[in-house]
Scaffold this motif. Structure first.
Motif, PDB file in Angstrom:
ATOM      1  N   LEU A 180       0.818  -1.214   0.000  1.00  0.00           N
ATOM      2  CA  LEU A 180       0.000   0.000   0.000  1.00  0.00           C
ATOM      3  C   LEU A 180       0.851   1.262   0.000  1.00  0.00           C
ATOM      4  N   SER A 181       2.002   1.200   0.615  1.00  0.00           N
ATOM      5  CA  SER A 181       2.893   2.356   0.641  1.00  0.00           C
ATOM      6  C   SER A 181       3.328   2.733  -0.768  1.00  0.00           C
ATOM      7  N   GLY A 182       3.557   1.739  -1.597  1.00  0.00           N
ATOM      8  CA  GLY A 182       3.942   2.000  -2.976  1.00  0.00           C
ATOM      9  C   GLY A 182       2.799   2.523  -3.823  1.00  0.00           C
ATOM     10  N   LEU A 183       1.574   2.182  -3.445  1.00  0.00           N
ATOM     11  CA  LEU A 183       0.412   2.605  -4.214  1.00  0.00           C
ATOM     12  C   LEU A 183      -0.188   3.926  -3.739  1.00  0.00           C
ATOM     13  N   LEU A 237      -0.564   9.683   4.205  1.00  0.00           N
ATOM     14  CA  LEU A 237      -0.782   8.238   4.278  1.00  0.00           C
ATOM     15  C   LEU A 237       0.526   7.476   4.099  1.00  0.00           C
ATOM     16  N   LYS A 238       1.370   7.930   3.189  1.00  0.00           N
ATOM     17  CA  LYS A 238       2.680   7.294   3.006  1.00  0.00           C
ATOM     18  C   LYS A 238       3.513   7.377   4.278  1.00  0.00           C
ATOM     19  N   THR A 239       3.446   8.522   4.958  1.00  0.00           N
ATOM     20  CA  THR A 239       4.184   8.698   6.210  1.00  0.00           C
ATOM     21  C   THR A 239       3.691   7.723   7.267  1.00  0.00           C
ATOM     22  N   ILE A 240       2.382   7.567   7.360  1.00  0.00           N
ATOM     23  CA  ILE A 240       1.801   6.631   8.332  1.00  0.00           C
ATOM     24  C   ILE A 240       2.210   5.203   8.000  1.00  0.00           C
ATOM     25  N   ASP A 247       4.461   2.590  10.140  1.00  0.00           N
ATOM     26  CA  ASP A 247       3.959   1.255  10.452  1.00  0.00           C
ATOM     27  C   ASP A 247       4.950   0.185  10.000  1.00  0.00           C
ATOM     28  N   LEU A 248       5.557   0.375   8.839  1.00  0.00           N
ATOM     29  CA  LEU A 248       6.567  -0.571   8.351  1.00  0.00           C
ATOM     30  C   LEU A 248       7.740  -0.677   9.317  1.00  0.00           C
ATOM     31  N   THR A 249       8.212   0.454   9.772  1.00  0.00           N
ATOM     32  CA  THR A 249       9.341   0.467  10.698  1.00  0.00           C
ATOM     33  C   THR A 249       8.991  -0.249  12.001  1.00  0.00           C
TER      34      THR A 249
END
Length: 62
Positions: free
Chosen positions: A30-33, A39-42, A46-48
């Motif tokens: 989802l980060s790539g999309l 939203l990318k920051t969130i 979350d990934l980290t």
């Protein structure tokens, strides 16, 4: 540490690890999309956090 865990605890940790890996895959995809920067920051945060959690769980199992 694994010697101190019961069988049911080991199985539950494996289930949690599978769930966290699924969350990691989903957030990464989802980060790539995502087009919204907030939203990318969130998702990146979350990934980290999820990567750290997966490493912690693996530490319990090894």
């Amino acid at each position: 540490m694994r010697a101190n865990l019961g069988v049911h605890e080991t199985v539950e940790l494996h289930e949690l690890l599978v769930f966290k890996n699924t969350c990691l895959t989903k957030a990464n995809t989802l980060s790539g999309l995502a087009q919204d920067e907030a939203l990318k920051t969130i998702l990146d945060a979350d990934l980290t956090a999820t990567k750290k959690e997966v490493q912690d769980i693996q530490g319990f199992l090894s």
